[in-house]
Design a protein around this motif. Structure first.
Motif, mmCIF file in Angstrom:
data_model
loop_
_atom_site.group_PDB
_atom_site.id
_atom_site.type_symbol
_atom_site.label_atom_id
_atom_site.label_comp_id
_atom_site.label_asym_id
_atom_site.label_seq_id
_atom_site.Cartn_x
_atom_site.Cartn_y
_atom_site.Cartn_z
ATOM 1 N N GLY A 110 63.134 80.165 43.949
ATOM 2 C CA GLY A 110 63.523 79.570 42.702
ATOM 3 C C GLY A 110 63.383 80.343 41.526
ATOM 4 N N HIS A 111 62.851 81.677 41.581
ATOM 5 C CA HIS A 111 62.777 82.457 40.375
ATOM 6 C C HIS A 111 63.583 83.702 40.266
ATOM 7 C CE1 HIS A 111 60.024 80.108 38.013
ATOM 8 N NE2 HIS A 111 59.418 79.491 39.170
ATOM 9 N N SER A 112 64.640 83.690 41.162
ATOM 10 C CA SER A 112 65.537 84.766 41.184
ATOM 11 C C SER A 112 65.023 86.048 41.547
ATOM 12 C CB SER A 112 66.228 85.064 39.657
ATOM 13 O OG SER A 112 66.877 83.914 39.262
ATOM 14 N N GLY A 113 64.000 85.922 42.768
ATOM 15 C CA GLY A 113 63.390 87.085 43.408
ATOM 16 C C GLY A 113 62.056 87.567 42.386
ATOM 17 N N ARG A 114 61.952 86.960 41.281
ATOM 18 C CA ARG A 114 60.567 87.645 40.691
ATOM 19 C C ARG A 114 59.438 87.121 41.270
ATOM 20 N NH1 ARG A 114 61.262 85.094 34.594
ATOM 21 N NH2 ARG A 114 59.674 87.000 34.086
ATOM 22 N N ASP B 122 54.824 89.032 38.335
ATOM 23 C CA ASP B 122 55.662 89.136 36.893
ATOM 24 C C ASP B 122 55.707 87.719 36.200
ATOM 25 O OD1 ASP B 122 56.917 91.554 37.787
ATOM 26 O OD2 ASP B 122 58.487 90.860 39.006
ATOM 27 N N PRO C 242 57.793 87.454 45.997
ATOM 28 C CA PRO C 242 58.853 86.748 45.524
ATOM 29 C C PRO C 242 58.468 85.258 45.437
ATOM 30 C CG PRO C 242 59.903 87.505 47.520
ATOM 31 C CD PRO C 242 58.405 88.139 47.356
ATOM 32 N N SER D 160 54.648 80.720 36.536
ATOM 33 C CA SER D 160 55.323 80.495 35.318
ATOM 34 C C SER D 160 54.315 79.773 34.714
ATOM 35 C CB SER D 160 56.847 80.537 35.476
ATOM 36 O OG SER D 160 57.155 78.981 35.804
#
Length: 595
Positions: A404-408, A412, A401, A576
């Motif tokens: 800072g990316h909600s567990g993504r 992903d 994970p 990202s």
């Protein structure tokens, strides 16, 4: 690629105003007219340059390479200096001027060894000098600016009227949008890789998009879209672009689809066009708002080991002649402004400028070398199309994970970012996808998920290749117990990319990884680098672009791997943002490709 250039020879200079032409200053074809009577040379413009005694002694030779647009004015001053026996160190000053396109000289400086046959170079823009110094390492000294000329849009009268000239003014983005969309008004431009006018125009368009767009990704996308529109009617160089204008005022000639009705060009180029005897319809000039781009003609000294002190002083002497009032008058007669860019009413009027067009606007800050390199990369991959093989790490660690990316997970975010990048490519671009992890396919560490083919093509099931590739990106997932089989995968993917090289396209291999090589049974780093050195071919370049995700990525090894290919390594802290980093890396690699 939709290029339109016609083999029209330059027309002779016009000796008087055409019937029905706008009033304009009388322009002398060479800027300095000399007549010979009974062997005596008489300068028509008294006081042009001081005459010395007869030049019957030794002379100091100075070779000057000048951009074709300014070469006639430079030659006029050189001729007057010869005829007037102007001296340097007590010897006659003998200046030979050769017209050479700036991009040709800039490329020649890239050859080794560098052995220029001239001591002074006068390109049309400082960007060429900056590029040579940044990319080639050749010592040059820009001693001063001789002249300038703003870049505008020149249009034949019918087209100018349709744009509301002279009352209506446009920003750079409004101007290109009004002229480059559809077939109603055909807009031409010189290739930015060969023309300072083309590249500086593209830079101003890019700066305008950056100011208007909500983010830099949107700005880059809009600039690329504009570049694709401009490329539909691009010419190889400035001269070829001018040759695409109508050669007479007939409706048939102006309706000819091979002829452009408007060009992005310098004020001086419009001046020269409007003073030719049969150059075609006069051009009206529209000067974009929002910062003027301009050519600046630097007087550049070339550090040549064979240049002696006499030639160095001769170079300084000749620059003085060009900078003095008489030399500057010669430049004005050829349609150039002063070095400070101050508008000359006669030059502006003859070139086609009128109030309230902002022809006196101050110039914008010139773009930095890195900005121009990025633009050239964007232009390269936009106009050439791209062939990219994308190789994505599918090792277990890609499932970690990201804070800072909600567990993504890294995977992903990486695949979503790659899907964003996919939307920026055209149907003619070729993209493929591999994934890799140890023992992914038997003893192999890699597998091809989607072949490198045209995005607009059709796969076996009837879907477009773009759709199939997008599905393959979405299906990417970390391999349970999979480690990073980086080296074997890199070699196999590079061999494939080299063997399937597509001529006329920008070819590259993109590798996305978050770790270090974990395959102890495969090829070692030294052996891999050695094989890549043998595989790499500068005439058929395939740069390897490595995107290193997170702190565990082995950037030192990646730096060694990419070096033989002319590629680069980029550390990506946030997966990202892969699409942004990837596109910038591709543009940077494209700017270093063949020219």
């Amino acid at each position: 690629m939709g290029r339109h250039s016609l083999p029209d020879a330059p027309a002779p200079a016009r000796t008087g105003a055409r019937r029905g032409a706008r009033p304009r200053a009388l322009v002398l074809a060479t800027g300095l007219v000399l007549t010979v009577a009974a062997g005596t040379v008489v300068a028509l413009d008294s006081g042009l340059l001081p005459f010395g005694g007869p030049c019957d002694g030794e002379a100091t030779r100075l070779d000057v390479a000048a951009s074709p647009d300014i070469a006639p004015a430079i030659e006029a001053v050189a001729k007057s200096a010869r005829e007037g026996a102007t001296r340097t160190d007590g010897r006659c000053l003998d200046v030979k001027v050769t017209a050479r396109a700036a991009h040709e000289i800039a490329d020649a400086f890239g050859q080794r060894p560098v052995d220029p046959e001239f001591q002074v170079w006068i390109p049309d823009s400082s960007l060429w000098v900056d590029r040579v110094e940044a990319e080639r390492g050749t010592p040059l000294t820009a001693a001063g600016t001789l002249a300038s000329s703003p870049i505008a849009l020149g249009a034949v009268p019918r087209a100018a009227k349709s744009l509301g000239w002279p009352a209506k003014t446009y920003t750079w983005t409004e101007l290109t949008r009004a002229t480059a969309s559809g077939d109603a008004l055909r807009l031409g431009v010189a290739d930015p890789s060969h023309s300072a006018t083309g590249l500086l125009s593209l830079a101003r368009i890019s700066a305008a998009h950056a100011k208007e767009a909500p983010d830099h990704v949107t700005a880059d996308t809009r600039t690329a879209a504009t570049a694709r529109l401009l490329n539909q009617r691009v010419a190889d160089g400035d001269g070829q672009a001018m040759a695409t204008l109508p050669r007479d005022g007939s409706g048939k000639e102006q309706d000819n689809p091979r002829r452009n009705q408007a060009l992005l060009l310098s004020e001086q180029a419009a001046f020269a066009h409007n003073t030719r005897a049969d150059g075609g319809p006069d051009l009206d000039l529209i000067y974009p708002e929002g910062g003027t781009a301009r050519l600046d003609y630097p007087y550049t000294l070339v550090d040549n080991s064979e240049t002696g002190p006499e030639q160095s002083r001769a170079a300084n002497r000749f620059m003085t002649l060009l900078s003095e009032p008489a030399g500057q008058r010669a430049l004005r007669r050829h349609g150039f402004r002063a070095a400070n860019g101050e508008a000359d009413p006669k030059v502006v009027t003859t070139a086609g400028g009128r109030d309230p067009q902002p022809y006196s606007a101050a110039p914008a800050e010139p773009p930095a070398v890195k900005e121009l390199q990025a633009l050239m990369g964007m232009w390269t991959i936009t106009v050439q199309s791209a062939r990219l093989s994308t190789v994505v790490d599918a090792s277990t660690s890609m499932g970690a994970p990201v804070p800072g990316h909600s567990g993504r997970s890294r995977m992903d975010l990486a695949k979503n970012s790659l899907l964003q990048a996919l939307t920026t490519f055209t149907s003619d671009d070729e993209i493929g996808l591999w994934k890799f992890a140890t023992t992914l396919d038997g003893d192999k560490d890699y597998v091809e998920l989607s072949p490198t083919e045209r995005l607009g093509g059709r796969d076996e099931d009837g879907s477009s290749h773009r759709e199939a590739l997008a599905d393959a990106f979405r299906a990417l997932a970390p391999q349970p117990q999979g480690a990073t089989g980086l080296y074997d995968t890199t070699l196999a993917a590079y061999e494939e990319a080299r063997s399937a090289y597509a001529s006329g396209k920008f070819n590259a291999l993109v590798i996305v990884t978050d770790g270090t090589n974990d395959d102890a049974h495969g090829i070692g780093l030294d052996a891999l680098v050695g094989k890549l050195e043998k595989l790499s071919d500068p005439k058929r370049p395939v740069p390897l672009i490595a995107l290193a995700i997170g702190p565990q990525a082995d950037t030192s090894a990646l730096d060694r791997i990419v070096k033989p290919t002319g590629g680069s390594t980029h550390l990506v802290s946030d997966p990202s943002q892969i699409h942004q980093v990837m596109l910038k890396a591709i543009m940077a690699a494209g700017s270093n490709g063949p020219r």
